[in-house]
Design an enzyme around this catalytic site. Structure first.
Site, short mmCIF file in Angstrom:
data_model
loop_
_atom_site.label_atom_id
_atom_site.label_comp_id
_atom_site.label_asym_id
_atom_site.label_seq_id
_atom_site.Cartn_x
_atom_site.Cartn_y
_atom_site.Cartn_z
CB CYS A 1 36.67 34.52 41.95
SG CYS A 1 34.98 33.91 41.85
CB ALA A 2 39.24 39.66 43.64
CB ALA A 3 40.48 37.02 48.00
N PRO A 4 43.42 36.01 46.90
CG PRO A 4 45.57 35.23 47.42
CD PRO A 4 44.27 34.81 46.78
N GLY A 5 44.36 38.24 45.50
CA GLY A 5 44.55 39.50 44.79
C GLY A 5 45.69 39.58 43.79
N GLY A 6 46.31 38.47 43.43
CA GLY A 6 47.40 38.52 42.44
C GLY A 6 46.95 39.20 41.15
CE LYS A 7 44.62 34.65 37.97
NZ LYS A 7 45.02 34.12 39.30
CB CYS B 1 45.09 27.26 39.17
SG CYS B 1 44.16 27.09 40.69
C1 LIG Z 1 41.15 30.78 42.50
S1 LIG Z 1 40.78 31.76 43.88
C2 LIG Z 1 41.08 33.38 43.26
C3 LIG Z 1 42.54 33.77 43.20
C4 LIG Z 1 42.72 35.24 42.83
N1 LIG Z 1 42.04 35.58 41.60
C5 LIG Z 1 44.17 35.64 42.69
O1 LIG Z 1 44.69 35.74 41.59
O2 LIG Z 1 44.81 35.87 43.74
C6 LIG Z 1 39.03 31.71 43.88
C7 LIG Z 1 38.36 32.69 44.82
O3 LIG Z 1 36.96 32.60 44.59
C8 LIG Z 1 36.29 32.90 45.78
N2 LIG Z 1 34.90 32.40 45.61
C9 LIG Z 1 34.45 31.13 45.60
N3 LIG Z 1 33.13 31.09 45.38
C10 LIG Z 1 32.72 32.37 45.24
C11 LIG Z 1 31.47 32.99 45.01
N4 LIG Z 1 30.35 32.25 44.88
N5 LIG Z 1 31.41 34.33 44.94
C12 LIG Z 1 32.53 35.08 45.09
N6 LIG Z 1 33.75 34.56 45.32
C13 LIG Z 1 33.84 33.22 45.39
C14 LIG Z 1 37.10 32.21 46.83
O4 LIG Z 1 36.89 32.80 48.11
C15 LIG Z 1 38.53 32.42 46.30
O5 LIG Z 1 39.11 33.53 46.93
#
Ligand SMILES: C[S@@+](CC[C@H](N)C(=O)[O-])C[C@H]1O[C@@H](n2cnc3c(N)ncnc32)[C@H](O)[C@@H]1O
Length: 420
Positions: free
Chosen positions: A237-243, A353
């Site tokens: 669940c990568a976006a916006p990509g910090g990790k 978080c």
């Molecule tokens: C907590 S944020 C991730 C923050 C990211 N890891 C970072 O460090 O920048 C959760 C992410 O999960 C994605 N998401 C939610 N449900 C999902 C799913 N079923 N499959 C894939 N991605 C999903 C959302 O679009 C969101 O970008």
């Protein structure tokens, strides 16, 4: 912080925008970011002032309401315009030190043709009496009850102190050398610099050169748990990509998956700016299946985000028990899927978080009950002042590293798939 202007015409537009933001957040459950976006078109100074006023209001809402209730004979309905306008005006006085004449002159036009006399009367009474400082604002009652039961009264008190101010800004660097060479801020952990009162992020030194990205120190902890030898890593669940950027900077071959195309586009921009690389996949993790397993999977699951209350005080009003329950259900399903994508002997790092045990500790306990092929790997000390739970996971709470500016609330656990 933008200084409140006393130019009546401009000032009124900013307050109207603040009123729209507050209404969108409290009545329609929008995020501040979305509500602010919806109101774009204002001159930048007015837009910044509107955000600052709405933010200060959300930081202190229960106390502002108590002041209003103490000065009115009949309780004003929660979503009435008069209460909204009074909240904004009082927040400006307490949080932004706006002079009385400016806040009265900009509040009254918001209720023209409506309860102008009432608002004028209540404001006059409160301003004459003098307003308290509210350095440790109360949180919404249901949140205080929930966190008090989960973490104890001291944590609630620390959270009250934390919500009063915008937190410092943490930068993550791709390498120790880049971090060591940066001239500003203090380091609280490797590849971290903390800045006080940073201002506009894009104006900070090194932004254009892609030297760093913004990431609360707590949010940088999960990627630090991925073992150094993991060649192929999925950020699920990568976006916006910090990790993703942390993982790519650490030398892993990274697949960054997210179901949101627009958020993944931001991830790609971030990668481009920092000169890092990851393969991106737009897909729903509940339906996607990888061609082969990974050495490690990082699941930074969608959650209530209540741990980010210092930057996003509105989360405390949006994260109702039903939302937390829905998130917990989704997190369990995502964990179950991600667990099948890890090779035997590989790692699954789970993170949220959130300050809700239903989204952290309870999910991992249930997972370990359902998946005997996994064990919990005790986390090392990731940063001085961040507590490890005796079980081995990392739970970041309000009050930790408080003297240094605190951290977002966070939970992360390192699970290892048995076998090799
Ligand atoms: C907590 S944020 C991730 C923050 C990211 N890891 C970072 O460090 O920048 C959760 C992410 O999960 C994605 N998401 C939610 N449900 C999902 C799913 N079923 N499959 C894939 N991605 C999903 C959302 O679009 C969101 O970008």
């Amino acid at each position: 912080m933008p200084s409140p202007d006393t130019n009546k015409q401009e000032g009124v537009e900013a307050r109207k925008a603040a009123l729209r933001i507050l209404d969108a957040v409290l009545r329609r459950g929008q995020t501040m970011d979305n509500a602010v976006q919806a109101g774009r078109g204002l001159p930048p100074a007015d837009a910044a002032l509107a955000s600052a006023i709405a933010g200060e209001t959300l930081r202190r809402l229960p106390d502002l309401d108590a002041l209003i209730d103490g000065a009115t004979r009949q309780r004003l309905p929660d979503d009435s315009k008069s209460r909204m306008v009074l909240r904004l005006a009082l927040a400006q006085k307490i949080g932004l030190k706006t002079p009385d004449h400016a806040l009265v002159a900009t509040a009254l036009p918001l209720v023209d043709g409506g309860p102008r006399r009432l608002v004028h009367g209540v404001l006059g009474t409160l301003l004459r009496k003098g307003l308290p400082a509210i350095d440790a604002p109360r949180l919404p009652e249901d949140v205080e009850r929930r966190w008090g039961e989960a973490w104890g009264d001291d944590v609630v008190t620390a959270a009250r102190r934390a919500i009063a101010h915008r937190p410092p800004l943490d930068l993550s660097f791709a390498s120790d050398e880049a971090c060591a060479g940066y001239r500003d801020g203090n380091s609280l952990a490797s590849q971290n610099r903390r800045l006080e009162h940073a201002g506009a992020v894009t104006e900070l030194p090194g932004f254009g050169q892609g030297q760093w990205w913004v990431q609360d120190l707590a949010s940088s902890l999960p990627a630090r748990l991925i073992p150094a030898g993991s060649a192929n890593v999925l950020d699920a669940c990568a976006a916006p990509g910090g990790k993703t950027m942390q993982l790519a900077a650490a030398g892993h071959r990274v697949t960054a998956l997210d179901r949101s195309e627009s958020r993944l586009a931001r991830l790609s921009e971030n990668l481009q700016r920092t000169g890092l690389h990851a393969e991106t996949v737009v897909a729903d993790a509940l339906e996607w299946a990888p061609p082969s397993t990974f050495d490690a999977v990082l699941l930074d699951a969608p959650c209530s985000a209540t741990g980010t209350f210092r930057r996003h005080p509105e989360v405390l009003y949006r994260a109702r028990p039903a939302i937390i329950e829905q998130s917990a259900d989704l997190q369990q399903r995502l964990l179950a899927r991600a667990a099948d994508w890890v090779r035997p002997g590989g790692s699954l790092v789970y993170a949220v978080c959130s300050l809700e045990p239903q989204e952290g500790e309870e999910r991992i306990e249930q997972f370990l009950g359902e998946r005997p092929d996994y064990r919990l790997e005790p986390a090392p000390v990731l940063a001085d002042g961040v507590a490890q739970h005796p079980h081995g996971w990392v739970r970041v709470l309000p009050g930790m590293l408080e003297a240094e500016g605190g951290l977002d609330g966070f939970f992360t656990a390192h699970l290892v798939r048995r076998g090799s």
